[in-house]
Write an enzyme that holds these catalytic residues in place. Structure first.
Site, PDB file in Angstrom:
ATOM      1  N   SER A 159       0.277  -1.177   0.483  1.00  0.00           N
ATOM      2  CA  SER A 159      -0.114   0.320   0.136  1.00  0.00           C
ATOM      3  C   SER A 159       0.486   1.043   0.245  1.00  0.00           C
ATOM      4  O   SER A 159       0.617   2.471  -0.028  1.00  0.00           O
ATOM      5  CB  SER A 159      -1.093  -0.567   1.276  1.00  0.00           C
ATOM      6  OG  SER A 159      -1.472  -0.566   0.944  1.00  0.00           O
TER       7      SER A 159
ATOM      8  N   THR B 187      -1.288   4.100   3.138  1.00  0.00           N
ATOM      9  CA  THR B 187      -2.032   5.462   2.304  1.00  0.00           C
ATOM     10  C   THR B 187      -2.312   6.400   2.807  1.00  0.00           C
ATOM     11  O   THR B 187      -2.014   7.854   1.696  1.00  0.00           O
ATOM     12  CB  THR B 187      -3.594   4.511   2.209  1.00  0.00           C
ATOM     13  OG1 THR B 187      -3.451   2.869   1.997  1.00  0.00           O
ATOM     14  CG2 THR B 187      -4.095   4.966   0.777  1.00  0.00           C
TER      15      THR B 187
ATOM     16  N   GLU C   6      -9.931   7.335   2.610  1.00  0.00           N
ATOM     17  CA  GLU C   6      -9.813   6.109   2.151  1.00  0.00           C
ATOM     18  C   GLU C   6     -10.599   5.074   3.226  1.00  0.00           C
ATOM     19  O   GLU C   6     -10.602   5.038   4.154  1.00  0.00           O
ATOM     20  CB  GLU C   6      -7.711   5.719   2.455  1.00  0.00           C
ATOM     21  CG  GLU C   6      -7.472   4.193   2.354  1.00  0.00           C
ATOM     22  CD  GLU C   6      -6.708   3.679   3.554  1.00  0.00           C
ATOM     23  OE1 GLU C   6      -6.708   4.164   4.657  1.00  0.00           O
ATOM     24  OE2 GLU C   6      -5.778   2.871   2.351  1.00  0.00           O
TER      25      GLU C   6
ATOM     26  N   ASP D 168      -9.051  -4.068   2.138  1.00  0.00           N
ATOM     27  CA  ASP D 168      -7.876  -4.860   2.548  1.00  0.00           C
ATOM     28  C   ASP D 168      -7.698  -5.567   4.165  1.00  0.00           C
ATOM     29  O   ASP D 168      -7.585  -7.002   3.784  1.00  0.00           O
ATOM     30  CB  ASP D 168      -6.737  -3.754   2.287  1.00  0.00           C
ATOM     31  CG  ASP D 168      -4.936  -4.714   2.796  1.00  0.00           C
ATOM     32  OD1 ASP D 168      -4.135  -5.350   2.101  1.00  0.00           O
ATOM     33  OD2 ASP D 168      -4.522  -4.266   3.986  1.00  0.00           O
TER      34      ASP D 168
ATOM     35  N   HIS E 117      -6.899 -10.184   4.085  1.00  0.00           N
ATOM     36  CA  HIS E 117      -6.302 -10.416   3.671  1.00  0.00           C
ATOM     37  C   HIS E 117      -6.380 -11.373   5.319  1.00  0.00           C
ATOM     38  O   HIS E 117      -5.955 -12.346   4.938  1.00  0.00           O
ATOM     39  CB  HIS E 117      -4.932  -9.429   4.754  1.00  0.00           C
ATOM     40  CG  HIS E 117      -4.204  -9.101   4.305  1.00  0.00           C
ATOM     41  ND1 HIS E 117      -2.988  -9.345   3.402  1.00  0.00           N
ATOM     42  CD2 HIS E 117      -4.018  -7.100   4.363  1.00  0.00           C
ATOM     43  CE1 HIS E 117      -2.691  -8.412   3.073  1.00  0.00           C
ATOM     44  NE2 HIS E 117      -3.304  -7.156   3.024  1.00  0.00           N
TER      45      HIS E 117
ATOM     46  N   ASP F 101      -5.541   0.517  -4.648  1.00  0.00           N
ATOM     47  CA  ASP F 101      -3.842   0.399  -5.022  1.00  0.00           C
ATOM     48  C   ASP F 101      -3.561  -0.552  -5.120  1.00  0.00           C
ATOM     49  O   ASP F 101      -2.344  -0.770  -5.643  1.00  0.00           O
ATOM     50  CB  ASP F 101      -3.408   1.290  -2.853  1.00  0.00           C
ATOM     51  CG  ASP F 101      -3.883   0.253  -2.371  1.00  0.00           C
ATOM     52  OD1 ASP F 101      -5.255  -0.807  -2.574  1.00  0.00           O
ATOM     53  OD2 ASP F 101      -3.443   0.208  -1.127  1.00  0.00           O
TER      54      ASP F 101
HETATM   55 MG    MG Z   1      -4.634   1.154   3.588  1.00  0.00          MG
HETATM   56 ZN    ZN Z   2      -2.548  -4.999   2.198  1.00  0.00          ZN
END
Ligand code: MG
Ligand code: ZN
Length: 385
Positions: free
Chosen positions: A107, A160, A274, A279, A283, A321
Site C-alpha cells: 500500500s 495510504t 480511504e 484490504d 487478508h 492501490d
Molecule cells: Mg491503506
Molecule cells: Zn494489504
C-alpha cells in the site's frame, strides 16, 4: 479453512467447517448480521446527468479502497442486492499497480504512485527509489490555494494516507510520519492514530503543536460536526478504528464533515478518503469484513455524489492501490444478497484494479494505464502544471 458464508436476504450466517455446516454462535457473525440488516440501503437519488454537464474541476474527491479489486466491488454490489452508489461513477478505467522493483505492490508504493506519479519500492512513503522525497498531489493542491483533507479508518499515519502527506523511507515510521503532518497546512484530517501524535518517545506532543498552529483537535466525531471552519483534526482511535460494523458510521460521517469544511474554500479542495479495511478483511479471508467495509466506502461515495450534484465542478474518483486476497465470488444472489467468496492468497495480487470517475474531466480516466498516470490525470483535471 473456514469460509464465511453470507446470506443477507433471509439473513443467516453459517460458518462452513470442512464438509459440514454449523450455525455460527460467534459474536462477530451476530454483529455483522445486525449491521447488514440495519445497513441495507438504497443509493442516493441524484441526477448524474448534472455531473456530466460540468466543465471546470474545482474540487477533487479521491476515494481509495485499499485492496479493492473488481471482486470486492462485485461482492458489495451483490450483498446490497444489485444497488450501489458507485454505479453512478460511469466512466471506467483500469490501473496497473506494479511497483518499481517487483510485480506485486504494497500500500505504500501503491499509495505513492497515486499521490506522486512515481513508481517506487514497497514500503516507501512519497519517496522515490533513492529514498528522495517527491511532491504529492496534496502538497501541489495546497500550493495552488486549494483546501486539502485526508480521511481514513486506519491510523492517519498508515501507508495510504501517509503517502499523500509524509516523506519517509519506510511505512513503519509512524512517529516520523505524524511529525510530517506539521510540515503542511492540511485543513482537515480525520482518522485513527492519536497515539503517534501524543504518546511519543521523543517527548513531543504534536497535538499541542497542532493546536498552536490553530487546529481544533477533537476525538469525538459527532461533536466535531459543530465545528464550522478548519483547520480541524479528529482522532477517532488511538491507532486503528474498528471494522465498519463496529465504528458507528465513522467513515461516511468523516467524509461529510470534511466536505463541509473544505468546501468553504473559494478556490476548491482536494480530499482523499480511504476505505482502509477492505484490504484487512481480504487478508483475513473474511468476506463479511470485506463486504461491510466495501459498503461503508460506498456510503461515502453517496455523500460525495450529493455534494457534487448540489455544488457542481467536483470530480469524484474511486480506485484502489492493489487487489488483496485473489478474491473470487463463487456463488451469490442479487435477489437475497447472498455472497460466497474464496481467496487464493493471504496477501496482495498483481492484477489491475478498477478506476471509476464522475464529473468534469472524468473522461481522462478511461482506458488501461499505470497507477502513476492517475496522479497526472488529477493534476491535469485541476489545471496544475
Ligand atoms: Mg491503506
Ligand atoms: Zn494489504
Amino acid at each position: 479453512m473456514n469460509r464465511l458464508i453470507l446470506h443477507l436476504g433471509a439473513i443467516f450466517i453459517l460458518i462452513q467447517t470442512g464438509l459440514g455446516f454449523t450455525q455460527s454462535t460467534d459474536s462477530t457473525a451476530d454483529s455483522l448480521k445486525t449491521y447488514l440488516n440495519e445497513r441495507f440501503y438504497d443509493p442516493v437519488d441524484v441526477d448524474v446527468q448534472k455531473l456530466v454537464q460540468q466543465k471546470r474541476v474545482k474540487n477533487i474527491i479521491l476515494f481509495i479502497g485499499d485492496g479493492m479489486g473488481v471482486t470486492h466491488v462485485f461482492s458489495g454490489l451483490t450483498a446490497n442486492k444489485g444497488k450501489l452508489n458507485l454505479l453512478n461513477l460511469k466512466t471506467i478505467g483500469f490501473s496497473k499497480t506494479q511497483p518499481a522493483t517487483r510485480y506485486v505492490t504494497d500500500s505504500a508504493a501503491g499509495g505513492t504512485a497515486l499521490s506522486t506519479g512515481v513508481k517506487t519500492y514497497n514500503g516507501a512513503i512519497a519517496v522515490d527509489v533513492d529514498s528522495l522525497p517527491v511532491k504529492t498531489i496534496l502538497e501541489l493542491a495546497e500550493k495552488e490555494g486549494l483546501a486539502t483533507g485526508l480521511v481514513a479508518t486506519s491510523s492517519i499515519t498508515h501507508a495510504t494516507p501517509a503517502s499523500f502527506i509524509a516523506h519517509q523511507k519506510s511505512r513503519s515510521l509512524d512517529f516520523e510520519i505524524a511529525k510530517d503532518f506539521m510540515n503542511t497546512d492540511i485543513d482537515v484530517f480525520i482518522g485513527g492514530g492519536q497515539r503517534f501524535f501524543d504518546k511519543r518517545e521523543d517527548g513531543f506532543n504534536l497535538i499541542h503543536d497542532l493546536e498552536n498552529k490553530g487546529y481544533q483537535v477533537l476525538s469525538d466525531l459527532d461533536a466535531a460536526f459543530d465545528v464550522e471552519t478548519g483547520p480541524l483534526a479528529v482522532f477517532t482511535a488511538e491507532e486503528s478504528n474498528l471494522r465498519a460494523s463496529k465504528r458507528n458510521g465513522m467513515l461516511p460521517k468523516a467524509t461529510e464533515l470534511a466536505i463541509k469544511i473544505l468546501s468553504q474554500n473559494e478556490k476548491g479542495f482536494f480530499l482523499m478518503v480511504e476505505g482502509s479495511q477492505i484490504d484487512w478483511g481480504a487478508h483475513g479471508s473474511n468476506t463479511g469484513y470485506v463486504i461491510e467495509d466495501m459498503l461503508d466506502l460506498d456510503l461515502c461515495i453517496g455523500k460525495a455524489l450529493e455534494f457534487a450534484v448540489k455544488e457542481g465542478e467536483t470530480l469524484i474518483i474511486l480506485t484502489a492501490d492493489h487487489e488483496t486476497g485473489g478474491m473470487a465470488v463463487e456463488d451469490g444472489s442479487m435477489q437475497t444478497g447472498y455472497v460466497k467468496a474464496d481467496y487464493t492468497t493471504g496477501g496482495h495480487t498483481g492484477v489491475m484494479v478498477p478506476v471509476f470517475a464522475a464529473g468534469p474531466k472524468a473522461e481522462l480516466f478511461m482506458g488501461i494505464y499505470e497507477n502513476t498516470a492517475i496522479f497526472y490525470k488529477i493534476k491535469k483535471a485541476l489545471g496544475i502544471n
